[in-house]
Design a protein around this motif. Structure first.
Motif, PDB file in Angstrom:
ATOM      1  N   ASP A  59       3.475   0.559   3.042  1.00  0.00           N
ATOM      2  CA  ASP A  59       2.911  -0.382   4.014  1.00  0.00           C
ATOM      3  C   ASP A  59       2.893  -1.753   3.329  1.00  0.00           C
ATOM      4  OD1 ASP A  59       1.658  -1.645   6.071  1.00  0.00           O
ATOM      5  OD2 ASP A  59      -0.208  -0.513   5.960  1.00  0.00           O
TER       6      ASP A  59
ATOM      7  N   GLU B 218      -8.074  -9.371   3.379  1.00  0.00           N
ATOM      8  CA  GLU B 218      -9.039  -8.290   3.225  1.00  0.00           C
ATOM      9  C   GLU B 218     -10.471  -8.808   3.352  1.00  0.00           C
ATOM     10  OE1 GLU B 218      -8.468  -5.172   3.210  1.00  0.00           O
ATOM     11  OE2 GLU B 218      -6.292  -5.323   3.144  1.00  0.00           O
TER      12      GLU B 218
ATOM     13  N   TYR C  11      -3.350 -11.868   0.298  1.00  0.00           N
ATOM     14  CA  TYR C  11      -3.820 -10.490   0.486  1.00  0.00           C
ATOM     15  C   TYR C  11      -5.343 -10.427   0.405  1.00  0.00           C
ATOM     16  CZ  TYR C  11      -5.145  -5.794  -1.005  1.00  0.00           C
ATOM     17  OH  TYR C  11      -5.782  -4.592  -1.141  1.00  0.00           O
TER      18      TYR C  11
ATOM     19  N   ASP D  44       0.875  -1.179   0.000  1.00  0.00           N
ATOM     20  CA  ASP D  44       0.000   0.000   0.000  1.00  0.00           C
ATOM     21  C   ASP D  44       0.904   1.218   0.000  1.00  0.00           C
ATOM     22  OD1 ASP D  44      -1.885   1.983   0.417  1.00  0.00           O
ATOM     23  OD2 ASP D  44      -3.077   0.762   1.773  1.00  0.00           O
TER      24      ASP D  44
ATOM     25  N   LEU E 273       1.950  -5.251   2.891  1.00  0.00           N
ATOM     26  CA  LEU E 273       0.814  -6.006   3.411  1.00  0.00           C
ATOM     27  C   LEU E 273       1.047  -7.509   3.400  1.00  0.00           C
ATOM     28  CD1 LEU E 273      -2.013  -3.989   1.613  1.00  0.00           C
ATOM     29  CD2 LEU E 273      -1.058  -3.603   3.895  1.00  0.00           C
ATOM     30  N   ARG E 274       1.662  -8.018   2.335  1.00  0.00           N
ATOM     31  CA  ARG E 274       1.934  -9.451   2.212  1.00  0.00           C
ATOM     32  C   ARG E 274       3.211  -9.638   1.407  1.00  0.00           C
ATOM     33  NH1 ARG E 274      -1.003 -10.005   5.671  1.00  0.00           N
ATOM     34  NH2 ARG E 274      -2.706 -11.474   6.053  1.00  0.00           N
TER      35      ARG E 274
END
Length: 217
Positions: A131, A150, A146, A115, A133-134
């Motif tokens: 950021d 979410e 991911y 992100d 995330l995965r």
């Protein structure tokens, strides 16, 4: 998790599908929905964006061939390691973009869903523009992980909205049987969230073709 602040939401209050609502049910519905409208709109936005990512994943093509010279690099300032190279943009929001990236590590190619926030945003100033995330060595698995994460976030959001609705109605309409109102708003949220992401992006595309359309709400 996708950042929710600063996003543009759907406007208006969604009318209920309940039949023959009493005056009390009508008042309770519109008061409760008005109180959680911002969260519901965020749920709509995030759900739509994630389904777009899943539906478009099979069309990403060869990820190795997409990240070539001239593509954006995202420096890993926190880790001091080699920069991430953008493979594909997954989604764009107002102040950030979710990107599938790769870089060369000591163990080979490493992939990540990142992100990326605008350097001027409040989040970037506080936490940095990236950021992660995965991560993993398989880009398809990274993307599946991911989406699964979410999806769990959408479920938590729906549970929070439902809990807030129950609390508000209990406080504002004591001793009234308004289960239909609570159930209706819960149904609407679950319909938007659609906890039905496939385990693989390819499966999602196949299902979308069978139904003659996309997987958007």
């Amino acid at each position: 998790m996708i950042k929710r602040k600063g996003q543009q939401h759907r406007e208006g209050v969604t009318p209920p599908s309940l039949k023959r609502m009493s005056d009390t049910e009508h008042a309770a519905y519109f008061e409760a929905f008005g109180a959680i409208k911002g969260d519901y709109q965020a749920l709509c936005l995030i759900g739509d964006k994630l389904r777009e990512v899943e539906a478009s994943a099979p069309g990403l093509g060869s990820l190795d061939s997409q990240a070539q010279s001239g593509h954006a690099e995202l420096p890993d300032l926190a880790g001091g390691r080699s920069p991430w190279e953008a493979c594909a943009s997954l989604m764009r929001l107002n102040n950030n973009e979710v990107i599938l990236c790769k870089r060369v590590s000591e163990h080979g190619l490493e992939y990540a869903v990142i992100d990326h926030s605008s350097v001027a945003s409040a989040y970037a100033k506080a936490h940095g523009p990236l950021d992660v995330l995965r991560t993993g060595d398989n880009p398809r698995q990274v993307l599946r992980d991911y989406l699964r994460s979410e999806r769990e976030t959408l479920e938590l959001m729906t549970n929070d909205i439902t809990a807030n609705v129950r609390l508000l109605i209990a406080e504002r309409f004591p001793k009234q049987d308004l289960r239909r109102v609570v159930n209706e708003i819960t149904r609407m949220c679950k319909k938007v969230a659609r906890f039905g992401f496939s385990e693989t992006p390819t499966d999602a595309a196949t299902q979308a073709q069978k139904h003659g359309g996309g997987v958007r709400v």
